[in-house]
Design a protein around this motif. Structure first.
Motif, PDB file in Angstrom:
ATOM      1  N   HIS A   1      32.004 -15.579  22.260  1.00 27.93           N
ATOM      2  CA  HIS A   1      31.359 -15.924  23.627  1.00 27.93           C
ATOM      3  C   HIS A   1      32.122 -15.692  24.581  1.00 27.93           C
ATOM      4  CE1 HIS A   1      29.245 -19.739  25.606  1.00 27.93           C
ATOM      5  NE2 HIS A   1      28.870 -18.334  26.199  1.00 27.93           N
ATOM      6  N   GLN A   2      31.755 -15.028  25.629  1.00 25.32           N
ATOM      7  CA  GLN A   2      32.387 -14.880  26.850  1.00 25.32           C
ATOM      8  C   GLN A   2      31.847 -15.529  28.186  1.00 25.32           C
ATOM      9  OE1 GLN A   2      35.218 -12.355  27.196  1.00 25.32           O
ATOM     10  NE2 GLN A   2      35.394 -13.435  28.973  1.00 25.32           N
ATOM     11  N   VAL A   3      32.470 -16.413  28.872  1.00 28.87           N
ATOM     12  CA  VAL A   3      32.020 -16.718  30.080  1.00 28.87           C
ATOM     13  C   VAL A   3      32.729 -15.989  31.100  1.00 28.87           C
ATOM     14  CG1 VAL A   3      31.457 -18.868  31.339  1.00 28.87           C
ATOM     15  CG2 VAL A   3      31.384 -19.048  28.768  1.00 28.87           C
TER      16      VAL A   3
ATOM     17  N   ARG B   1      31.094  -3.343  34.755  1.00 27.21           N
ATOM     18  CA  ARG B   1      32.254  -3.540  35.763  1.00 27.21           C
ATOM     19  C   ARG B   1      32.307  -4.695  36.837  1.00 27.21           C
ATOM     20  NH1 ARG B   1      33.520   1.459  35.568  1.00 27.21           N
ATOM     21  NH2 ARG B   1      31.443   2.100  35.446  1.00 27.21           N
ATOM     22  N   SER B   2      31.003  -4.929  37.156  1.00 21.61           N
ATOM     23  CA  SER B   2      30.520  -6.081  37.993  1.00 21.61           C
ATOM     24  C   SER B   2      29.597  -6.937  37.574  1.00 21.61           C
ATOM     25  CB  SER B   2      30.540  -5.376  39.454  1.00 21.61           C
ATOM     26  OG  SER B   2      30.254  -6.452  40.363  1.00 21.61           O
ATOM     27  N   THR B   3      29.811  -8.095  36.891  1.00 20.86           N
ATOM     28  CA  THR B   3      28.696  -8.683  36.288  1.00 20.86           C
ATOM     29  C   THR B   3      27.652  -9.137  37.185  1.00 20.86           C
ATOM     30  OG1 THR B   3      30.220 -10.358  35.856  1.00 20.86           O
ATOM     31  CG2 THR B   3      29.912  -8.956  34.039  1.00 20.86           C
TER      32      THR B   3
ATOM     33  N   LEU C   1      23.969 -11.832  37.304  1.00 27.41           N
ATOM     34  CA  LEU C   1      23.594 -13.060  36.404  1.00 27.41           C
ATOM     35  C   LEU C   1      22.689 -12.610  35.117  1.00 27.41           C
ATOM     36  CD1 LEU C   1      22.797 -15.598  39.305  1.00 27.41           C
ATOM     37  CD2 LEU C   1      24.419 -15.808  37.615  1.00 27.41           C
ATOM     38  N   GLU C   2      21.817 -11.573  35.794  1.00 25.91           N
ATOM     39  CA  GLU C   2      21.015 -11.022  34.514  1.00 25.91           C
ATOM     40  C   GLU C   2      21.513 -10.121  33.596  1.00 25.91           C
ATOM     41  OE1 GLU C   2      20.934 -10.494  37.846  1.00 25.91           O
ATOM     42  OE2 GLU C   2      20.356  -8.366  38.535  1.00 25.91           O
ATOM     43  N   ASP C   3      22.813 -10.133  33.476  1.00 25.11           N
ATOM     44  CA  ASP C   3      23.585  -9.595  32.486  1.00 25.11           C
ATOM     45  C   ASP C   3      24.001 -10.663  31.146  1.00 25.11           C
ATOM     46  OD1 ASP C   3      25.739  -7.493  34.674  1.00 25.11           O
ATOM     47  OD2 ASP C   3      23.783  -6.912  33.555  1.00 25.11           O
ATOM     48  N   SER C   4      23.555 -11.707  31.423  1.00 25.69           N
ATOM     49  CA  SER C   4      23.750 -13.021  30.315  1.00 25.69           C
ATOM     50  C   SER C   4      22.818 -12.463  29.393  1.00 25.69           C
ATOM     51  CB  SER C   4      23.441 -13.981  31.138  1.00 25.69           C
ATOM     52  OG  SER C   4      24.407 -14.482  31.843  1.00 25.69           O
ATOM     53  N   ALA C   5      23.408 -12.283  28.035  1.00 29.66           N
ATOM     54  CA  ALA C   5      22.554 -12.122  26.919  1.00 29.66           C
ATOM     55  C   ALA C   5      23.699 -12.024  25.827  1.00 29.66           C
ATOM     56  CB  ALA C   5      22.048 -10.537  27.152  1.00 29.66           C
ATOM     57  N   MET C   6      23.041 -11.638  24.553  1.00 28.57           N
ATOM     58  CA  MET C   6      23.690 -11.577  23.347  1.00 28.57           C
ATOM     59  C   MET C   6      24.026  -9.985  23.326  1.00 28.57           C
ATOM     60  SD  MET C   6      25.495 -13.004  20.905  1.00 28.57           S
ATOM     61  CE  MET C   6      24.830 -14.367  20.107  1.00 28.57           C
ATOM     62  N   TYR C   7      25.196  -9.370  23.080  1.00 29.80           N
ATOM     63  CA  TYR C   7      25.479  -7.908  23.404  1.00 29.80           C
ATOM     64  C   TYR C   7      25.857  -7.742  21.664  1.00 29.80           C
ATOM     65  CZ  TYR C   7      25.202  -7.622  27.933  1.00 29.80           C
ATOM     66  OH  TYR C   7      24.616  -7.626  29.281  1.00 29.80           O
ATOM     67  N   PHE C   8      25.339  -6.869  20.857  1.00 30.15           N
ATOM     68  CA  PHE C   8      25.568  -6.445  19.547  1.00 30.15           C
ATOM     69  C   PHE C   8      25.779  -5.170  19.491  1.00 30.15           C
ATOM     70  CE2 PHE C   8      23.669  -9.931  17.307  1.00 30.15           C
ATOM     71  CZ  PHE C   8      22.422 -10.489  18.071  1.00 30.15           C
TER      72      PHE C   8
ATOM     73  N   THR D   1      28.375 -10.738  20.726  1.00 31.12           N
ATOM     74  CA  THR D   1      29.136 -11.542  21.657  1.00 31.12           C
ATOM     75  C   THR D   1      28.015 -12.172  22.899  1.00 31.12           C
ATOM     76  OG1 THR D   1      31.222 -10.339  21.707  1.00 31.12           O
ATOM     77  CG2 THR D   1      30.711 -11.335  23.800  1.00 31.12           C
ATOM     78  N   ARG D   2      28.103 -13.432  22.818  1.00 29.44           N
ATOM     79  CA  ARG D   2      27.365 -14.295  23.819  1.00 29.44           C
ATOM     80  C   ARG D   2      28.040 -13.974  25.291  1.00 29.44           C
ATOM     81  NH1 ARG D   2      22.713 -16.222  24.227  1.00 29.44           N
ATOM     82  NH2 ARG D   2      22.406 -16.340  21.698  1.00 29.44           N
ATOM     83  N   LEU D   3      27.257 -13.248  26.063  1.00 30.81           N
ATOM     84  CA  LEU D   3      28.062 -13.290  27.518  1.00 30.81           C
ATOM     85  C   LEU D   3      27.245 -14.236  28.382  1.00 30.81           C
ATOM     86  CD1 LEU D   3      29.855 -11.759  29.578  1.00 30.81           C
ATOM     87  CD2 LEU D   3      28.236 -10.160  29.815  1.00 30.81           C
ATOM     88  N   THR D   4      27.771 -14.980  28.901  1.00 35.74           N
ATOM     89  CA  THR D   4      27.260 -15.930  30.011  1.00 35.74           C
ATOM     90  C   THR D   4      27.784 -15.698  31.261  1.00 35.74           C
ATOM     91  OG1 THR D   4      27.034 -17.543  28.308  1.00 35.74           O
ATOM     92  CG2 THR D   4      26.835 -18.356  30.437  1.00 35.74           C
ATOM     93  N   VAL D   5      27.006 -15.266  32.097  1.00 40.28           N
ATOM     94  CA  VAL D   5      27.641 -14.916  33.632  1.00 40.28           C
ATOM     95  C   VAL D   5      26.986 -16.095  34.473  1.00 40.28           C
ATOM     96  CG1 VAL D   5      27.676 -13.335  35.701  1.00 40.28           C
ATOM     97  CG2 VAL D   5      27.482 -12.526  33.161  1.00 40.28           C
ATOM     98  N   THR D   6      28.107 -16.760  35.238  1.00 39.93           N
ATOM     99  CA  THR D   6      27.798 -17.751  36.114  1.00 39.93           C
ATOM    100  C   THR D   6      27.933 -17.565  37.835  1.00 39.93           C
ATOM    101  OG1 THR D   6      30.056 -18.665  36.059  1.00 39.93           O
ATOM    102  CG2 THR D   6      28.580 -19.329  34.222  1.00 39.93           C
TER     103      THR D   6
END
Lengths: 116, 110
Positions: free
Chosen positions: A10-12, A80-82, A84-91, A111-116
């Motif tokens: 998990h990456q925030v 490169r520059s996250t 909000l809509e990049d929030s997703a699970m990346y396989f 990897t669950r990516l959460t962009v805040t």
């Protein structure tokens, strides 16, 4: 049994920051892939990689994305520059080949990516 | 790119009932793959079909590829609670870019 591993689980991150997602494909596999899955939606292909270069990429894989195989074992996806809509699970996935008999893809845990 | 339509989106069954999910394309598919994703998990490869009219079985799971290679189905006989998950079909069509269907989420009620 060999498996694909991914870190972190998990990456925030904050909007506008760069992130690197890491994957270790199965050692004798030659093709590597990145997919993303927005919560509750289908799996979407991002990019495939073979022989140290991109084989195919989707419309999603724009200039803010890049992939690299920095050494003999790791396969990375950089955003490169996250946004909000990049929030997703990346396989990450890998396969022995691309031919009919060798195309079975093995997926990592994601990897669950959460962009805040 | 290649489009595969998958129905239904959700299916509730009582344990012991059968379940079928369908995958359809408007164009001929070179092959079709089926994956299972448990809740919170990652896609796991189940099978690949290549030949027109091909039928393959894995215990209670039966996979079919249509004669025209434009559709495929996955049938589970006598569902169990361990069958819970989302079943995806995927195909490459004429390119090497794999396209996944939206998946069918199977909910099994004990």
């Amino acid at each position: 049994e060999p498996e694909v591993t991914q870190t972190p689980s998990h990456q925030v991150t904050q909007m506008g920051q760069e992130v690197i997602l890491r994957c270790v494909p199965i050692s004798n596999h030659l093709y590597f892939y990145w997919y993303r899955q927005i919560l509750g939606q289908k799996v979407e292909f991002l990019v495939s990689f073979y022989n140290n270069e991109i084989s195919e990429k989707s419309e999603i894989f724009d200039d803010q994305f890049s992939v690299e195989r920095p050494d003999g074992s790791n396969f990375t996806l950089k955003i490169r520059s996250t946004k909000l809509e990049d929030s997703a699970m990346y396989f990450c996935a890998s396969s022995r080949g691309r031919g009919i008999g060798s195309y079975e893809q093995y997926f990592g845990p994601g990897t669950r990516l959460t962009v805040t | 790119g290649q489009q595969v339509m998958q129905i239904p989106q959700y299916q509730h069954v009582q344990e012991g009932e059968d379940f079928t999910t369908y995958c359809n394309s408007s164009t001929t598919l070179s092959n079709i793959q089926w994956y299972k994703q448990r809740p919170g998990g990652h896609p796991v490869f189940l099978i690949q079909l290549v030949k027109s009219g091909e039928v393959k079985k894995q215990k209670r799971l039966t996979f079919q590829f249509g004669e025209a290679k434009k559709n495929s189905s996955l049938h589970i006989t006598a569902t169990q609670t361990t069958d819970v998950g989302t079943y995806f079909c995927a195909s490459r069509g004429g390119s090497y870019i794999p396209t996944f269907g939206r998946g069918t989420s199977l909910i099994v009620h004990p």
